[in-house]
Motif scaffolding. Structure first.
Motif, PDB file in Angstrom:
ATOM      1  N   GLU A 152     -47.656  -9.279 -11.435  1.00 56.18           N
ATOM      2  CA  GLU A 152     -46.443  -9.654 -12.156  1.00 56.18           C
ATOM      3  C   GLU A 152     -45.469  -8.470 -12.228  1.00 56.18           C
ATOM      4  O   GLU A 152     -44.260  -8.649 -12.082  1.00 56.18           O
ATOM      5  CB  GLU A 152     -46.773 -10.134 -13.562  1.00 56.18           C
ATOM      6  N   ALA A 153     -45.991  -7.272 -12.433  1.00 54.86           N
ATOM      7  CA  ALA A 153     -45.134  -6.090 -12.537  1.00 54.86           C
ATOM      8  C   ALA A 153     -44.303  -5.896 -11.276  1.00 54.86           C
ATOM      9  O   ALA A 153     -43.125  -5.549 -11.348  1.00 54.86           O
ATOM     10  CB  ALA A 153     -45.980  -4.844 -12.809  1.00 54.86           C
ATOM     11  N   PHE A 154     -44.903  -6.121 -10.124  1.00 55.97           N
ATOM     12  CA  PHE A 154     -44.176  -5.929  -8.875  1.00 55.97           C
ATOM     13  C   PHE A 154     -43.360  -7.160  -8.473  1.00 55.97           C
ATOM     14  O   PHE A 154     -42.244  -7.021  -7.987  1.00 55.97           O
ATOM     15  CB  PHE A 154     -45.139  -5.537  -7.756  1.00 55.97           C
ATOM     16  N   LYS A 155     -43.881  -8.342  -8.688  1.00 58.46           N
ATOM     17  CA  LYS A 155     -43.180  -9.559  -8.265  1.00 58.46           C
ATOM     18  C   LYS A 155     -42.007  -9.915  -9.172  1.00 58.46           C
ATOM     19  O   LYS A 155     -40.942 -10.275  -8.701  1.00 58.46           O
ATOM     20  CB  LYS A 155     -44.141 -10.749  -8.246  1.00 58.46           C
ATOM     21  N   MET A 169     -47.519  -3.769  -1.663  1.00 57.86           N
ATOM     22  CA  MET A 169     -47.035  -4.763  -0.693  1.00 57.86           C
ATOM     23  C   MET A 169     -47.907  -4.784   0.561  1.00 57.86           C
ATOM     24  O   MET A 169     -48.245  -5.853   1.070  1.00 57.86           O
ATOM     25  CB  MET A 169     -45.577  -4.489  -0.333  1.00 57.86           C
ATOM     26  N   VAL A 170     -48.291  -3.616   1.052  1.00 54.26           N
ATOM     27  CA  VAL A 170     -49.162  -3.548   2.231  1.00 54.26           C
ATOM     28  C   VAL A 170     -50.492  -4.227   1.923  1.00 54.26           C
ATOM     29  O   VAL A 170     -50.985  -5.043   2.707  1.00 54.26           O
ATOM     30  CB  VAL A 170     -49.373  -2.082   2.685  1.00 54.26           C
ATOM     31  N   ALA A 171     -51.081  -3.902   0.776  1.00 55.39           N
ATOM     32  CA  ALA A 171     -52.368  -4.499   0.400  1.00 55.39           C
ATOM     33  C   ALA A 171     -52.239  -6.008   0.191  1.00 55.39           C
ATOM     34  O   ALA A 171     -53.113  -6.775   0.608  1.00 55.39           O
ATOM     35  CB  ALA A 171     -52.903  -3.836  -0.872  1.00 55.39           C
ATOM     36  N   THR A 172     -51.152  -6.448  -0.417  1.00 55.22           N
ATOM     37  CA  THR A 172     -50.940  -7.872  -0.661  1.00 55.22           C
ATOM     38  C   THR A 172     -50.779  -8.620   0.654  1.00 55.22           C
ATOM     39  O   THR A 172     -51.373  -9.684   0.842  1.00 55.22           O
ATOM     40  CB  THR A 172     -49.698  -8.089  -1.545  1.00 55.22           C
ATOM     41  N   ASN A 173     -49.999  -8.065   1.577  1.00 56.65           N
ATOM     42  CA  ASN A 173     -49.822  -8.712   2.884  1.00 56.65           C
ATOM     43  C   ASN A 173     -51.109  -8.734   3.669  1.00 56.65           C
ATOM     44  O   ASN A 173     -51.424  -9.720   4.338  1.00 56.65           O
ATOM     45  CB  ASN A 173     -48.725  -8.015   3.686  1.00 56.65           C
ATOM     46  N   ALA A 174     -51.898  -7.672   3.587  1.00 51.08           N
ATOM     47  CA  ALA A 174     -53.184  -7.634   4.286  1.00 51.08           C
ATOM     48  C   ALA A 174     -54.114  -8.693   3.718  1.00 51.08           C
ATOM     49  O   ALA A 174     -54.814  -9.376   4.476  1.00 51.08           O
ATOM     50  CB  ALA A 174     -53.805  -6.243   4.174  1.00 51.08           C
TER      51      ALA A 174
END
Length: 184
Positions: free
Chosen positions: A119-122, A174-179
């Motif tokens: 939530e903090a990032f999105k 973002m990298v970890a989320t996309n992976a």
């Protein structure tokens, strides 16, 4: 003020009905063992409760009650607040959690903190997320690592006690989320 749902939990924006839960948790030596302030008085806990309510009104994020998805039982809290002292490029938010002792060892803090991290990032647009822990609090250190956070330095907490700060930058998240989202 929306609720966050996880596999087992409902994370509810802080409400008036959670005042007694905060008062009880903040007076429990097991919960407060690694909090630099030590035990909170009833009055101080109520002041912090009121502050949490105001933060939601003013900022649109803050402390959330961690409740059991099945029966609504209160399990603890997870918080998201401004971190102006981190030395990282703003906006930086700080995450924290307390879990009721009867719920320890079930991964509740990790599950709740992961939802609030996202939530903090999105939703809030944070550039970085920080968390602090006292040297002996190995459980919090493990949770921070599971969240993708890494050591960012030695700091003094808001109570004047030495602590370790961990951080996670938006780009790494973002990298970890996309992976994770591209896995079959």
């Amino acid at each position: 003020m929306r609720k966050l749902l996880t596999a087992r939990l409902v994370l509810i924006p802080w409400q008036q009905r959670f005042a007694e839960n905060l008062i009880q948790m903040s007076s429990d030596e097991r919960v407060m063992r690694f909090v630099g302030s030590g035990l909170w008085s009833r009055d101080y806990a109520f002041q912090r409760h009121e502050l949490a309510l105001r933060q939601w009104e003013q900022r649109g994020f803050g402390m959330r009650a961690i409740t059991e998805r099945d029966d609504g039982a209160f399990l603890g809290l997870v918080s998201l607040g401004d971190d102006e002292a981190s030395g990282l490029e703003a906006p930086v938010l700080e995450i924290g959690w307390w879990v009721e002792p009867h719920a320890w060892g079930r991964g509740i803090a990790t599950e709740a903190a992961a939802a609030v991290r996202d939530e903090a990032f999105k939703r809030t647009g944070a550039s970085s997320l920080t968390a602090c822990f006292h040297r002996d609090n190995v459980q919090s250190k493990r949770i921070m690592a599971k969240l993708g956070m890494s050591f960012a330095g030695e700091v003094t907490d808001r109570y004047g006690k030495p602590a370790h700060m961990y951080a996670l930058r938006r780009a790494k998240w973002m990298v970890a989320t996309n992976a994770n989202s591209s896995r079959p």
